[in-house]
Design a protein around this motif. Structure first.
Motif, PDB file in Angstrom:
ATOM      1  N   THR A   6      20.818  -2.466 156.880  1.00 21.08           N
ATOM      2  CA  THR A   6      19.964  -1.389 156.363  1.00 21.08           C
ATOM      3  C   THR A   6      20.635  -0.027 156.505  1.00 21.08           C
ATOM      4  OG1 THR A   6      18.865  -1.175 158.506  1.00 21.08           O
ATOM      5  CG2 THR A   6      17.852  -2.666 156.877  1.00 21.08           C
ATOM      6  N   SER A   7      21.934  -0.020 156.745  1.00 16.71           N
ATOM      7  CA  SER A   7      22.665   1.235 156.892  1.00 16.71           C
ATOM      8  C   SER A   7      22.637   2.038 155.606  1.00 16.71           C
ATOM      9  CB  SER A   7      24.130   0.974 157.250  1.00 16.71           C
ATOM     10  OG  SER A   7      24.229   0.297 158.457  1.00 16.71           O
ATOM     11  N   ARG A   8      22.604   3.347 155.764  1.00 17.94           N
ATOM     12  CA  ARG A   8      22.714   4.257 154.630  1.00 17.94           C
ATOM     13  C   ARG A   8      23.888   5.180 154.907  1.00 17.94           C
ATOM     14  NH1 ARG A   8      17.368   7.031 152.725  1.00 17.94           N
ATOM     15  NH2 ARG A   8      18.905   7.751 151.237  1.00 17.94           N
ATOM     16  N   PHE A   9      24.575   5.533 153.884  1.00 22.95           N
ATOM     17  CA  PHE A   9      25.676   6.466 154.018  1.00 22.95           C
ATOM     18  C   PHE A   9      25.180   7.841 153.610  1.00 22.95           C
ATOM     19  CE2 PHE A   9      27.631   2.358 153.574  1.00 22.95           C
ATOM     20  CZ  PHE A   9      28.583   2.387 154.570  1.00 22.95           C
ATOM     21  N   VAL A  10      25.528   8.841 154.388  1.00 21.82           N
ATOM     22  CA  VAL A  10      25.106  10.214 154.145  1.00 21.82           C
ATOM     23  C   VAL A  10      26.341  11.103 154.187  1.00 21.82           C
ATOM     24  CG1 VAL A  10      23.765  12.142 155.062  1.00 21.82           C
ATOM     25  CG2 VAL A  10      22.846   9.824 155.209  1.00 21.82           C
ATOM     26  N   ARG A  11      26.469  11.963 153.198  1.00 19.85           N
ATOM     27  CA  ARG A  11      27.550  12.954 153.215  1.00 19.85           C
ATOM     28  C   ARG A  11      26.977  14.239 153.800  1.00 19.85           C
ATOM     29  NH1 ARG A  11      32.194  13.791 149.571  1.00 19.85           N
ATOM     30  NH2 ARG A  11      31.379  11.916 148.618  1.00 19.85           N
ATOM     31  N   LEU A  12      27.560  14.703 154.874  1.00 15.26           N
ATOM     32  CA  LEU A  12      27.152  15.930 155.535  1.00 15.26           C
ATOM     33  C   LEU A  12      28.212  16.983 155.229  1.00 15.26           C
ATOM     34  CD1 LEU A  12      25.348  17.454 157.595  1.00 15.26           C
ATOM     35  CD2 LEU A  12      26.861  16.554 159.374  1.00 15.26           C
ATOM     36  N   ARG A  13      27.826  18.024 154.534  1.00 12.37           N
ATOM     37  CA  ARG A  13      28.774  19.086 154.201  1.00 12.37           C
ATOM     38  C   ARG A  13      28.526  20.272 155.125  1.00 12.37           C
ATOM     39  NH1 ARG A  13      30.604  18.565 148.372  1.00 12.37           N
ATOM     40  NH2 ARG A  13      29.709  16.568 147.769  1.00 12.37           N
ATOM     41  N   VAL A  14      29.581  20.742 155.725  1.00 12.25           N
ATOM     42  CA  VAL A  14      29.499  21.868 156.638  1.00 12.25           C
ATOM     43  C   VAL A  14      30.522  22.899 156.194  1.00 12.25           C
ATOM     44  CG1 VAL A  14      29.774  22.604 159.028  1.00 12.25           C
ATOM     45  CG2 VAL A  14      28.813  20.349 158.533  1.00 12.25           C
ATOM     46  N   ASP A  15      30.078  24.126 156.063  1.00 10.18           N
ATOM     47  CA  ASP A  15      30.966  25.214 155.684  1.00 10.18           C
ATOM     48  C   ASP A  15      30.897  26.246 156.798  1.00 10.18           C
ATOM     49  OD1 ASP A  15      31.207  27.341 152.706  1.00 10.18           O
ATOM     50  OD2 ASP A  15      32.676  26.741 154.185  1.00 10.18           O
ATOM     51  N   LEU A  16      31.979  26.432 157.512  1.00 12.03           N
ATOM     52  CA  LEU A  16      32.022  27.369 158.625  1.00 12.03           C
ATOM     53  C   LEU A  16      32.895  28.563 158.259  1.00 12.03           C
ATOM     54  CD1 LEU A  16      32.812  24.840 161.502  1.00 12.03           C
ATOM     55  CD2 LEU A  16      30.583  25.789 160.929  1.00 12.03           C
ATOM     56  N   VAL A  17      32.470  29.742 158.655  1.00  9.73           N
ATOM     57  CA  VAL A  17      33.299  30.935 158.556  1.00  9.73           C
ATOM     58  C   VAL A  17      33.468  31.445 159.974  1.00  9.73           C
ATOM     59  CG1 VAL A  17      33.507  33.275 157.656  1.00  9.73           C
ATOM     60  CG2 VAL A  17      32.469  31.504 156.241  1.00  9.73           C
ATOM     61  N   LEU A  18      34.697  31.499 160.427  1.00 13.40           N
ATOM     62  CA  LEU A  18      34.990  31.899 161.799  1.00 13.40           C
ATOM     63  C   LEU A  18      35.706  33.243 161.807  1.00 13.40           C
ATOM     64  CD1 LEU A  18      36.425  28.490 163.011  1.00 13.40           C
ATOM     65  CD2 LEU A  18      34.085  29.313 163.235  1.00 13.40           C
ATOM     66  N   VAL A  76      24.773   7.029 164.549  1.00 12.80           N
ATOM     67  CA  VAL A  76      25.706   7.257 163.445  1.00 12.80           C
ATOM     68  C   VAL A  76      27.113   6.869 163.855  1.00 12.80           C
ATOM     69  CG1 VAL A  76      24.348   9.149 162.451  1.00 12.80           C
ATOM     70  CG2 VAL A  76      26.216   9.666 164.008  1.00 12.80           C
ATOM     71  N   GLU A  77      27.900   6.513 162.864  1.00 11.70           N
ATOM     72  CA  GLU A  77      29.310   6.207 163.067  1.00 11.70           C
ATOM     73  C   GLU A  77      30.084   6.884 161.948  1.00 11.70           C
ATOM     74  OE1 GLU A  77      32.271   2.381 162.677  1.00 11.70           O
ATOM     75  OE2 GLU A  77      30.196   2.017 163.253  1.00 11.70           O
ATOM     76  N   LEU A  78      31.014   7.749 162.315  1.00 11.24           N
ATOM     77  CA  LEU A  78      31.813   8.464 161.322  1.00 11.24           C
ATOM     78  C   LEU A  78      32.648   7.461 160.530  1.00 11.24           C
ATOM     79  CD1 LEU A  78      32.713  11.223 160.189  1.00 11.24           C
ATOM     80  CD2 LEU A  78      34.530  11.200 161.902  1.00 11.24           C
ATOM     81  N   GLN A  79      32.520   7.457 159.228  1.00  7.69           N
ATOM     82  CA  GLN A  79      33.252   6.530 158.367  1.00  7.69           C
ATOM     83  C   GLN A  79      34.506   7.159 157.773  1.00  7.69           C
ATOM     84  OE1 GLN A  79      32.247   3.129 157.719  1.00  7.69           O
ATOM     85  NE2 GLN A  79      31.218   3.782 159.589  1.00  7.69           N
ATOM     86  N   GLN A  80      34.415   8.432 157.417  1.00  7.43           N
ATOM     87  CA  GLN A  80      35.538   9.105 156.777  1.00  7.43           C
ATOM     88  C   GLN A  80      35.329  10.597 156.933  1.00  7.43           C
ATOM     89  OE1 GLN A  80      35.955   8.114 152.646  1.00  7.43           O
ATOM     90  NE2 GLN A  80      37.594   9.565 152.307  1.00  7.43           N
ATOM     91  N   ALA A  81      36.408  11.333 157.070  1.00  9.39           N
ATOM     92  CA  ALA A  81      36.298  12.783 157.176  1.00  9.39           C
ATOM     93  C   ALA A  81      37.532  13.427 156.571  1.00  9.39           C
ATOM     94  CB  ALA A  81      36.145  13.207 158.629  1.00  9.39           C
ATOM     95  N   ASP A 103      23.117  25.201 146.463  1.00 14.17           N
ATOM     96  CA  ASP A 103      24.466  25.081 145.915  1.00 14.17           C
ATOM     97  C   ASP A 103      24.503  24.464 144.529  1.00 14.17           C
ATOM     98  OD1 ASP A 103      24.019  22.409 146.400  1.00 14.17           O
ATOM     99  OD2 ASP A 103      25.592  22.190 147.884  1.00 14.17           O
ATOM    100  N   GLY A 104      23.330  24.179 143.980  1.00 16.49           N
ATOM    101  CA  GLY A 104      23.254  23.664 142.626  1.00 16.49           C
ATOM    102  C   GLY A 104      23.361  22.174 142.512  1.00 16.49           C
ATOM    103  N   GLU A 105      23.605  21.468 143.617  1.00 17.62           N
ATOM    104  CA  GLU A 105      23.707  20.022 143.571  1.00 17.62           C
ATOM    105  C   GLU A 105      22.346  19.407 143.856  1.00 17.62           C
ATOM    106  OE1 GLU A 105      26.772  18.500 146.037  1.00 17.62           O
ATOM    107  OE2 GLU A 105      28.263  19.869 145.259  1.00 17.62           O
ATOM    108  N   ASP A 106      22.057  18.289 143.239  1.00 16.17           N
ATOM    109  CA  ASP A 106      20.816  17.566 143.487  1.00 16.17           C
ATOM    110  C   ASP A 106      21.013  16.666 144.680  1.00 16.17           C
ATOM    111  OD1 ASP A 106      19.518  18.712 141.339  1.00 16.17           O
ATOM    112  OD2 ASP A 106      20.202  17.157 139.942  1.00 16.17           O
ATOM    113  N   ASP A 107      20.270  16.936 145.747  1.00 15.39           N
ATOM    114  CA  ASP A 107      20.339  16.086 146.923  1.00 15.39           C
ATOM    115  C   ASP A 107      19.230  15.061 146.862  1.00 15.39           C
ATOM    116  OD1 ASP A 107      22.434  17.539 147.956  1.00 15.39           O
ATOM    117  OD2 ASP A 107      21.143  18.908 149.073  1.00 15.39           O
ATOM    118  N   GLU A 108      19.557  13.831 147.267  1.00  8.47           N
ATOM    119  CA  GLU A 108      18.585  12.737 147.215  1.00  8.47           C
ATOM    120  C   GLU A 108      17.331  13.051 148.020  1.00  8.47           C
ATOM    121  OE1 GLU A 108      18.520   8.392 149.160  1.00  8.47           O
ATOM    122  OE2 GLU A 108      20.179   8.745 147.790  1.00  8.47           O
ATOM    123  N   ASP A 109      17.526  13.676 149.175  1.00 11.60           N
ATOM    124  CA  ASP A 109      16.385  13.947 150.044  1.00 11.60           C
ATOM    125  C   ASP A 109      15.750  15.313 149.778  1.00 11.60           C
ATOM    126  OD1 ASP A 109      16.709  11.510 151.327  1.00 11.60           O
ATOM    127  OD2 ASP A 109      18.150  12.341 152.745  1.00 11.60           O
ATOM    128  N   GLY A 110      16.320  16.072 148.850  1.00 11.47           N
ATOM    129  CA  GLY A 110      15.773  17.369 148.527  1.00 11.47           C
ATOM    130  C   GLY A 110      16.128  18.438 149.562  1.00 11.47           C
TER     131      GLY A 110
END
Length: 112
Positions: A6-18, A76-81, A103-110
């Motif tokens: 029942t695993s789901r894959f989720v893409r988490l996007r993070v944008d950092l400005v340091l 969670v288990e990191l699959q790819q980065a 950001d203009g993208e349609d996210d599944e979860d809104g």
């Protein structure tokens, strides 16, 4: 994936400005991490040492590891980065940096 999985894959996007306040400290920290990496082949070590010494953005990319960001998150288990860093011009008052803006993208979860 099996039928029972029942695993789901989720893409988490993070944008950092340091804001870099001490480039030498960042380079030194990256060099210390390189020195502690016993599995790094000598040829790659030399190339990495040169990169982190010459470019603060490269040093930061070496120091910031996506695995570290999620390793303590339960379930969670990191699959790819992939990640990169670059020097930028930053104006916190510019609408280009509005973090609340969709950001203009349609996210599944809104969630956006």
């Amino acid at each position: 994936m099996s039928a029972e999985d029942t695993s789901r894959f989720v893409r988490l996007r993070v944008d950092l400005v340091l804001k870099v306040q001490d480039e030498d400290e960042i380079s030194k920290a990256a060099l210390r991490r390189l020195a502690a990496d016993a599995e790094l082949p000598p040829g790659e070590r030399t190339q990495a040492e040169s990169a982190v010494t010459e470019d603060t953005a490269e040093a930061l990319a070496y120091l910031v590891d996506p695995f570290d960001l999620v390793s303590d998150v339960p379930g969670v288990e990191l699959q790819q980065a992939s990640w990169s860093s670059e020097r930028i011009e930053f104006d916190p008052d510019s609408s280009d940096w509005d973090l609340d803006e969709d950001d203009g993208e349609d996210d599944e979860d809104g969630i956006g």
